[in-house]
Design an enzyme around this catalytic site. Sequence first.
Site, PDB file in Angstrom:
ATOM      1  N   TRP A  56       0.801  -1.218   0.000  1.00  0.00           N
ATOM      2  CA  TRP A  56       0.000   0.000   0.000  1.00  0.00           C
ATOM      3  C   TRP A  56       0.842   1.280   0.000  1.00  0.00           C
ATOM      4  O   TRP A  56       0.309   2.384  -0.019  1.00  0.00           O
ATOM      5  CB  TRP A  56      -0.940   0.027   1.206  1.00  0.00           C
ATOM      6  CG  TRP A  56      -0.268  -0.299   2.512  1.00  0.00           C
ATOM      7  CD1 TRP A  56      -0.289  -1.495   3.161  1.00  0.00           C
ATOM      8  CD2 TRP A  56       0.552   0.580   3.315  1.00  0.00           C
ATOM      9  NE1 TRP A  56       0.469  -1.431   4.326  1.00  0.00           N
ATOM     10  CE2 TRP A  56       0.982  -0.157   4.440  1.00  0.00           C
ATOM     11  CE3 TRP A  56       0.953   1.901   3.198  1.00  0.00           C
ATOM     12  CZ2 TRP A  56       1.797   0.387   5.426  1.00  0.00           C
ATOM     13  CZ3 TRP A  56       1.761   2.445   4.183  1.00  0.00           C
ATOM     14  CH2 TRP A  56       2.168   1.683   5.283  1.00  0.00           C
ATOM     15  N   CYS A  57       2.163   1.141  -0.010  1.00  0.00           N
ATOM     16  CA  CYS A  57       3.094   2.271   0.133  1.00  0.00           C
ATOM     17  C   CYS A  57       3.514   2.813  -1.237  1.00  0.00           C
ATOM     18  O   CYS A  57       4.287   2.142  -1.935  1.00  0.00           O
ATOM     19  CB  CYS A  57       4.297   1.784   0.945  1.00  0.00           C
ATOM     20  SG  CYS A  57       5.739   2.825   0.904  1.00  0.00           S
ATOM     21  N   PRO A  58       3.028   4.006  -1.666  1.00  0.00           N
ATOM     22  CA  PRO A  58       3.399   4.538  -2.982  1.00  0.00           C
ATOM     23  C   PRO A  58       4.911   4.691  -3.201  1.00  0.00           C
ATOM     24  O   PRO A  58       5.399   4.312  -4.279  1.00  0.00           O
ATOM     25  CB  PRO A  58       2.671   5.891  -3.045  1.00  0.00           C
ATOM     26  CG  PRO A  58       1.487   5.698  -2.144  1.00  0.00           C
ATOM     27  CD  PRO A  58       2.004   4.838  -1.011  1.00  0.00           C
TER      28      PRO A  58
END
Length: 160
Positions: A56-58
């Site tokens: 979920w970490c851009p």
Amino acid sequence: MIAGLPSGTDVWADDVRPDTGHLAPDFVLRTLDGNTVRLSEYRGKKVVLMNFWATWCPPCRLEMPTMQQIYSEYKAKGFEILAVNIEPDVQQEIRDFVKELRLTFPIALDPDMKVSRKFRVIGLPVSILIDRQGIIRTKDIGYHDWANKASRMRVESLLR
């Protein structure tokens, strides 16, 4: 025991020095493909880039292709990447992420974040470059372009 802190808690790192210039704490984790990996097994053999990340970490998504580039270039010269995912119960999402980005380096699973706590990871991504003797040489917090010239020079200097 530290004054003012609860005793008997395991939320703190075992070693107060898991930082640059110190021996990286050892650990064993299961990998996405069902094997296990122990950091100390690389000692004396390989330079290791540990990267703590989540699907979920851009910024994690942005830096993974640069990690794959440097991995492909230096793997045969004694360079290893251990991408340590911190998410619980998302193995299918991790598999989809790895497939989409065509990642070939090992993915270690740290769903209870025990290893992340050992390394005092407080944000994502975090990249830790460890030399052949197991000493932490750099710790980068946030996005890092591993394919740029400065990063390549860092890795090459440790591979000599």
